[in-house]
Design an enzyme around this catalytic site. Sequence first.
Site, PDB file in Angstrom:
ATOM      1  N   THR A 273      21.179  36.356  27.656  1.00 14.87           N
ATOM      2  CA  THR A 273      21.338  37.807  27.533  1.00 14.87           C
ATOM      3  C   THR A 273      21.746  38.424  28.871  1.00 14.87           C
ATOM      4  O   THR A 273      22.478  39.406  28.908  1.00 14.87           O
ATOM      5  CB  THR A 273      20.005  38.418  27.042  1.00 14.87           C
ATOM      6  OG1 THR A 273      19.591  37.696  25.881  1.00 14.87           O
ATOM      7  CG2 THR A 273      20.131  39.879  26.713  1.00 14.87           C
TER       8      THR A 273
ATOM      9  N   TYR B  21      15.036  24.980  28.671  1.00 14.73           N
ATOM     10  CA  TYR B  21      15.617  26.033  27.822  1.00 14.73           C
ATOM     11  C   TYR B  21      16.597  25.377  26.846  1.00 14.73           C
ATOM     12  O   TYR B  21      17.680  24.954  27.222  1.00 14.73           O
ATOM     13  CB  TYR B  21      16.304  27.059  28.728  1.00 14.73           C
ATOM     14  CG  TYR B  21      16.970  28.236  28.052  1.00 14.73           C
ATOM     15  CD1 TYR B  21      17.045  28.388  26.667  1.00 14.73           C
ATOM     16  CD2 TYR B  21      17.525  29.248  28.829  1.00 14.73           C
ATOM     17  CE1 TYR B  21      17.657  29.481  26.090  1.00 14.73           C
ATOM     18  CE2 TYR B  21      18.147  30.349  28.251  1.00 14.73           C
ATOM     19  CZ  TYR B  21      18.209  30.457  26.879  1.00 14.73           C
ATOM     20  OH  TYR B  21      18.825  31.542  26.311  1.00 14.73           O
TER      21      TYR B  21
ATOM     22  N   LYS C 181      11.481  26.755  26.116  1.00  9.17           N
ATOM     23  CA  LYS C 181      11.977  27.955  25.463  1.00  9.17           C
ATOM     24  C   LYS C 181      12.949  27.437  24.421  1.00  9.17           C
ATOM     25  O   LYS C 181      14.016  26.928  24.757  1.00  9.17           O
ATOM     26  CB  LYS C 181      12.664  28.865  26.472  1.00  9.17           C
ATOM     27  CG  LYS C 181      13.393  30.006  25.848  1.00  9.17           C
ATOM     28  CD  LYS C 181      14.164  30.736  26.909  1.00  9.17           C
ATOM     29  CE  LYS C 181      15.214  31.670  26.363  1.00  9.17           C
ATOM     30  NZ  LYS C 181      15.512  31.655  24.959  1.00  9.17           N
TER      31      LYS C 181
ATOM     32  N   SER D 237      16.255  38.490  23.161  1.00 14.36           N
ATOM     33  CA  SER D 237      17.013  39.661  23.582  1.00 14.36           C
ATOM     34  C   SER D 237      16.553  40.914  22.847  1.00 14.36           C
ATOM     35  O   SER D 237      16.550  42.006  23.413  1.00 14.36           O
ATOM     36  CB  SER D 237      18.499  39.438  23.315  1.00 14.36           C
ATOM     37  OG  SER D 237      18.748  39.426  21.920  1.00 14.36           O
TER      38      SER D 237
END
Length: 307
Positions: free
Chosen positions: A53, A144, A174, A218
């Site tokens: 994002t 991630y 994540k 986001s």
Amino acid sequence: MAPAVNNKLTGLVAATFTPFTTQGEINLSEIGPYIDYLKEKQGVNSIFVNGTTGESMSLSVAERRDLAEEWCRKAKGKMDQVIVHVGCMSLKDSQELARHAAQIGADGIAVISPSFFKPSTADALRTFLHEVSSVAPNLPFFYYHIPSVTGVNILARDILEDVWELIPSFKGVKFSGSDLMDFGQCVSYCQTHWSVLYGVDEQLLAALVMGADGAVGSTYNYLGCHASELMSAFEKGNIVQARTIQFKMQELLSYAKKLGFDLGVNKQLMNELSGLCLGPPRLPVMQCPMSEALTIAKKYRSLFTEC
Ligand SMILES: CC(=O)N[C@H](C=O)[C@@H](O)[C@H](O)[C@H](O)CO
Ligand SMILES: CC(=O)C(=O)O
């Protein structure tokens, strides 16, 4: 910031947009007001900066350093944790950013897979992650996982295999993928002090059922307080209420997706809903026409009341 040691990351984490001026330069002066907005208006207490994002891959290393520093400085005493994404195409750049994150007092770092030259095996990616973590060995480290963006379709669970031997600072994943089997396998393999954070906001409830410790996304920039309500309804066992909120989030996103929801639209929507001046996105992401953001904002206001 609170000491990161034993400070397990849970709950809602907003993946921040990068503020730009109308001329397209990074705009550090908007970071302070942005943090206040997240905390006061959205009830968000942790942030994930310079991620997807935040258009990290479109920023220079120097810009990423300046941004990370300002996020950490302004978050002090206000946010519980600031996780800085340091993944780059180049191992050297990632290491530079990891070292820098340690110097500026970030609470953790996250690393995405390189996606131009893609790792062909879990071991190749694990070795890359190890090399980044080793220059900041005391900083909590998060892998991630975002296969839809990187095109790297290695199971997250395969990255986790005995990962503490390779990355002693490992603190979690994540997970921004929709493969809930892989996600479940990560949860069941994870140690209790790790965090498994989910990153597909429109199906957060499913991930909570599967055992997510929290969420990074986001949409929590403007749906933070509603997503928090979803999470507390789930914790109280009120699945019907949790589902009602999730369905509203889905309705908003499916409406937006039909109009061509992308990062440019998302950022303009945030500008409209928050009143912040985060500016346009950077090419190749295109700026969205104001009318489109206004149409989606109208939908948002018809679905959600102010917190
Ligand atoms: C691809 C992408 O950017 N995913 C984000 C986090 O990882 C999500 O927060 C989405 O923006 C969100 O779920 C809306 O689709
Ligand atoms: C959505 C998310 O987590 C990111 O922007 O990196």
